[in-house]
Design a protein around this motif. Structure first.
Motif, mmCIF file in Angstrom:
data_model
loop_
_atom_site.group_PDB
_atom_site.id
_atom_site.type_symbol
_atom_site.label_atom_id
_atom_site.label_comp_id
_atom_site.label_asym_id
_atom_site.label_seq_id
_atom_site.Cartn_x
_atom_site.Cartn_y
_atom_site.Cartn_z
ATOM 1 N N MET A 108 0.837 -1.206 0.000
ATOM 2 C CA MET A 108 0.000 0.000 0.000
ATOM 3 C C MET A 108 0.874 1.260 0.000
ATOM 4 O O MET A 108 0.602 2.223 -0.724
ATOM 5 N N ALA A 109 1.926 1.229 0.816
ATOM 6 C CA ALA A 109 2.795 2.403 0.914
ATOM 7 C C ALA A 109 3.478 2.707 -0.410
ATOM 8 O O ALA A 109 3.549 3.877 -0.830
ATOM 9 N N TYR A 110 3.968 1.680 -1.104
ATOM 10 C CA TYR A 110 4.699 1.924 -2.336
ATOM 11 C C TYR A 110 3.774 2.198 -3.514
ATOM 12 O O TYR A 110 4.189 2.831 -4.493
ATOM 13 N N ILE A 111 2.538 1.752 -3.425
ATOM 14 C CA ILE A 111 1.551 2.194 -4.411
ATOM 15 C C ILE A 111 1.316 3.688 -4.266
ATOM 16 O O ILE A 111 1.236 4.433 -5.248
ATOM 17 N N VAL A 112 1.235 4.157 -3.015
ATOM 18 C CA VAL A 112 1.075 5.595 -2.770
ATOM 19 C C VAL A 112 2.313 6.354 -3.248
ATOM 20 O O VAL A 112 2.213 7.377 -3.935
ATOM 21 N N PHE A 113 3.508 5.854 -2.895
ATOM 22 C CA PHE A 113 4.745 6.503 -3.346
ATOM 23 C C PHE A 113 4.813 6.568 -4.869
ATOM 24 O O PHE A 113 5.224 7.570 -5.450
ATOM 25 N N LEU A 117 -4.856 -2.599 13.948
ATOM 26 C CA LEU A 117 -6.152 -2.496 13.272
ATOM 27 C C LEU A 117 -6.570 -1.041 13.119
ATOM 28 O O LEU A 117 -7.125 -0.647 12.084
ATOM 29 N N LEU A 118 -6.324 -0.214 14.129
ATOM 30 C CA LEU A 118 -6.682 1.206 14.042
ATOM 31 C C LEU A 118 -5.949 1.883 12.893
ATOM 32 O O LEU A 118 -6.541 2.644 12.118
ATOM 33 N N MET A 119 -4.659 1.600 12.752
ATOM 34 C CA MET A 119 -3.869 2.216 11.691
ATOM 35 C C MET A 119 -4.340 1.756 10.302
ATOM 36 O O MET A 119 -4.417 2.546 9.361
ATOM 37 N N LEU A 120 -4.661 0.484 10.182
ATOM 38 C CA LEU A 120 -5.124 -0.038 8.892
ATOM 39 C C LEU A 120 -6.487 0.537 8.509
ATOM 40 O O LEU A 120 -6.737 0.836 7.330
ATOM 41 N N LEU A 121 -7.364 0.717 9.475
ATOM 42 C CA LEU A 121 -8.675 1.318 9.189
ATOM 43 C C LEU A 121 -8.519 2.774 8.755
ATOM 44 O O LEU A 121 -9.248 3.249 7.878
ATOM 45 N N CYS A 122 -7.591 3.496 9.357
ATOM 46 C CA CYS A 122 -7.314 4.874 8.922
ATOM 47 C C CYS A 122 -6.822 4.894 7.477
ATOM 48 O O CYS A 122 -7.215 5.762 6.686
ATOM 49 N N THR A 123 -5.963 3.932 7.121
ATOM 50 C CA THR A 123 -5.458 3.843 5.747
ATOM 51 C C THR A 123 -6.597 3.618 4.762
ATOM 52 O O THR A 123 -6.683 4.279 3.713
ATOM 53 N N ALA A 124 -7.479 2.677 5.081
ATOM 54 C CA ALA A 124 -8.606 2.371 4.201
ATOM 55 C C ALA A 124 -9.522 3.583 4.045
ATOM 56 O O ALA A 124 -9.966 3.909 2.933
ATOM 57 N N ALA A 125 -9.802 4.267 5.150
ATOM 58 C CA ALA A 125 -10.664 5.451 5.091
ATOM 59 C C ALA A 125 -10.029 6.549 4.253
ATOM 60 O O ALA A 125 -10.703 7.235 3.473
ATOM 61 N N GLY A 126 -8.714 6.731 4.389
ATOM 62 C CA GLY A 126 -8.027 7.750 3.610
ATOM 63 C C GLY A 126 -8.076 7.481 2.122
ATOM 64 O O GLY A 126 -8.318 8.387 1.316
ATOM 65 N N LEU A 127 -7.871 6.222 1.724
ATOM 66 C CA LEU A 127 -7.950 5.865 0.310
ATOM 67 C C LEU A 127 -9.358 6.103 -0.242
ATOM 68 O O LEU A 127 -9.527 6.594 -1.361
ATOM 69 N N TRP A 128 -10.364 5.756 0.537
ATOM 70 C CA TRP A 128 -11.746 5.956 0.093
ATOM 71 C C TRP A 128 -12.037 7.443 -0.125
ATOM 72 O O TRP A 128 -12.627 7.834 -1.140
ATOM 73 N N LEU A 188 3.541 -2.437 -9.614
ATOM 74 C CA LEU A 188 3.499 -3.015 -10.953
ATOM 75 C C LEU A 188 2.058 -3.357 -11.345
ATOM 76 O O LEU A 188 1.629 -3.111 -12.478
ATOM 77 N N SER A 189 1.296 -3.904 -10.399
ATOM 78 C CA SER A 189 -0.099 -4.268 -10.680
ATOM 79 C C SER A 189 -0.937 -3.046 -11.012
ATOM 80 O O SER A 189 -1.778 -3.090 -11.916
ATOM 81 N N VAL A 190 -0.716 -1.949 -10.304
ATOM 82 C CA VAL A 190 -1.464 -0.726 -10.594
ATOM 83 C C VAL A 190 -1.128 -0.221 -11.992
ATOM 84 O O VAL A 190 -2.005 0.210 -12.751
ATOM 85 N N GLY A 191 0.164 -0.276 -12.374
ATOM 86 C CA GLY A 191 0.552 0.125 -13.723
ATOM 87 C C GLY A 191 -0.130 -0.717 -14.784
ATOM 88 O O GLY A 191 -0.609 -0.203 -15.805
ATOM 89 N N ILE A 227 -10.453 4.231 -11.852
ATOM 90 C CA ILE A 227 -9.816 4.581 -10.589
ATOM 91 C C ILE A 227 -10.610 4.031 -9.405
ATOM 92 O O ILE A 227 -10.042 3.549 -8.420
ATOM 93 N N THR A 228 -11.942 4.076 -9.502
ATOM 94 C CA THR A 228 -12.784 3.582 -8.409
ATOM 95 C C THR A 228 -12.562 2.092 -8.173
ATOM 96 O O THR A 228 -12.475 1.626 -7.028
ATOM 97 N N HIS A 229 -12.465 1.331 -9.250
ATOM 98 C CA HIS A 229 -12.229 -0.103 -9.112
ATOM 99 C C HIS A 229 -10.869 -0.385 -8.473
ATOM 100 O O HIS A 229 -10.739 -1.286 -7.638
ATOM 101 N N ILE A 230 -9.861 0.390 -8.864
ATOM 102 C CA ILE A 230 -8.534 0.228 -8.262
ATOM 103 C C ILE A 230 -8.590 0.538 -6.765
ATOM 104 O O ILE A 230 -8.008 -0.179 -5.943
ATOM 105 N N ALA A 231 -9.328 1.597 -6.413
ATOM 106 C CA ALA A 231 -9.441 1.986 -5.004
ATOM 107 C C ALA A 231 -10.086 0.878 -4.174
ATOM 108 O O ALA A 231 -9.620 0.546 -3.078
ATOM 109 N N TRP A 232 -11.174 0.290 -4.686
ATOM 110 C CA TRP A 232 -11.845 -0.776 -3.941
ATOM 111 C C TRP A 232 -10.958 -2.013 -3.828
ATOM 112 O O TRP A 232 -10.996 -2.724 -2.808
ATOM 113 N N LEU A 233 -10.155 -2.285 -4.842
ATOM 114 C CA LEU A 233 -9.220 -3.402 -4.765
ATOM 115 C C LEU A 233 -8.199 -3.178 -3.651
ATOM 116 O O LEU A 233 -7.895 -4.086 -2.864
ATOM 117 N N LEU A 234 -7.684 -1.947 -3.566
ATOM 118 C CA LEU A 234 -6.716 -1.621 -2.515
ATOM 119 C C LEU A 234 -7.340 -1.741 -1.136
ATOM 120 O O LEU A 234 -6.720 -2.256 -0.187
#
Length: 400
Positions: free
Chosen positions: A221-226, A276-287, A349-352, A361-368
């Motif tokens: 997730m981090a390197y997809i963001v980077f 779990l708290l940190m992962l939920l924050c990540t998911a909310a941020g991507l959404w 690589l998968s995102v590329g 983009i929405t489908h990619i977001a839900w996959l993440l």
């Protein structure tokens, strides 16, 4: 947390080194659209460029204990800084293929340096290794934020994206000079001694795989963001500079959770609630960034940053909390970061490939977000209060 002068110098050196272990990764992303235009990179080639340093990072991480055994951990870290500076210079030269070669070299250098540091922290500050790891992670996040936020301004300042990318070598050279001048004295017994527990025994432990897979998933997730967040935001309608600053703000927010997450993890009996708290924050941020209305972009950037900074800080903290000594910490660090980052390299690589195939983009977001759900399951195992230790010549897992 009381520090001696030796410990204080070590922490400062650790921060300076940590600042260098992310700009090589985050400085490419804001320029990716420009590189596709000026250097003729396809979406697939751009995906390879964002994947290459992470893949090399993962492949090089297991070499760190071998280098530590031959050279000593301190000299091995100095060598990794020299290789990092060389790679950063190479990737900006106007020669065929050196953009990829220099990027790969920088990624490999980061893999070695990032694997050695947690074990050195465990050795130098064993009583506060988890909290000091938070400071180290904070430095990583700050370096990533600087790489994302200053990438375009540096390219504009120098009038060339090549010189802008090369300028990050100055920070690596500065860190190398400081490290060679003030690095800690070598230990009487190297972190990677000949009498080390067999890596095969570590690989037979379920705890090793649980931490490795958690590291790989959250790092992906981090390197997809980077690698791709600015591009994804540009596809949503943001200007290049605005997309870069959104990414920079997100990474800046990682600093606070990177420092605070280890403290938060100490409040409970184990690290599962904090993970779990940190992962939920990540998911909310991507959404919020990729699916919700554009007006929610800044809360999304903040939540994404807090979640990813805390997740990564806790992942590194697990390397010191799940081992009884610095020797095991160094071995576990090499295995977990090697396997985890190799797995993580598949993310960019998968995102590329998805973008080249015309994915929405929405489908990619839900996959993440779905992958973050899988990571939550892994966190429930890796976050339990267990520790690897030696007992009568055997490697055992016990409650800590």
């Amino acid at each position: 947390m009381a520090f001696s002068r030796r410990s204080f110098v070590f922490v400062l050196l650790m921060v300076v080194v940590g600042l260098n272990l992310r700009p090589a990764l985050s400085s490419i992303a804001p320029l990716l659209a420009r590189l596709q235009e000026t250097a003729g990179l396809s979406a697939f080639a751009a995906g390879v460029l964002t994947t290459l340093p992470v893949l090399c990072l993962g492949l090089a991480a297991p070499l760190a204990p071998l280098l530590a055994h031959r050279l000593g951990s301190e000299r091995a870290l100095g060598l990794s800084l020299a290789a990092l500076a060389t790679g950063l210079i190479l990737r900006g030269l106007p020669l065929p293929g050196v953009l990829f070669l220099g990027t790969a070299m920088a990624g490999a250098a980061i893999g070695v340096g990032g694997t050695l540091l947690p074990a050195l922290v465990k050795r130098e500050l064993p009583g506060n290794a988890d909290l000091v790891t938070g400071i180290y992670t904070m430095a990583l996040c700050l370096g990533g934020a600087l790489g994302a936020g200053l990438s375009i301004p540096l390219a504009e300042l120098w009038g060339s994206w090549r010189l802008g990318l090369m300028s990050w070598s100055l920070l690596a050279i500065f860190a190398l000079i400081l490290w060679l001048g003030y690095m800690p004295a070598p230990a009487a017994t190297p972190l990677a001694s000949i009498q080390q527990q067999s890596l095969l025994q570590l690989l037979k432990k379920a705890l090793t795989w649980q931490i490795m897979l958690y590291m790989g998933m959250q790092s992906s997730m981090a390197y997809i963001v980077f690698g791709w967040l600015p591009t994804l935001l540009i596809y949503r309608g943001y200007a290049e500079a605005n997309a870069g600053w959104l990414m920079s703000v997100s990474i800046m927010c990682q600093i606070f959770s990177a420092l605070g997450a280890p403290w938060l993890a100490r409040l409970g009996r184990d690290q599962r609630p904090a993970l779990l708290l940190m992962l939920l924050c990540t998911a909310a941020g991507l959404w919020l960034l990729l699916i919700a209305p554009l007006a929610w972009r800044w809360p999304g950037a903040v939540l994404l940053g807090l979640g990813q900074g805390g997740s990564f800080s806790l992942a590194l903290t697990l390397l010191v909390l799940r081992t009884a000594n610095s020797r095991l910490s160094g071995q576990l660090s090499g295995l977990v970061q090697g396997g985890g980052y190799t797995l993580a390299s598949l993310g960019p690589l998968s995102v590329g490939l998805l973008l080249q195939a015309g994915a929405d983009i929405t489908h990619i977001a839900w996959l993440l977000i779905g992958l973050i759900g899988v990571c939550c399951g892994l966190a429930m195992f890796a976050g339990r209060n267990r520790q690897l230790d030696n007992e009568d010549g055997k490697l055992v897992t016990r409650k800590h």
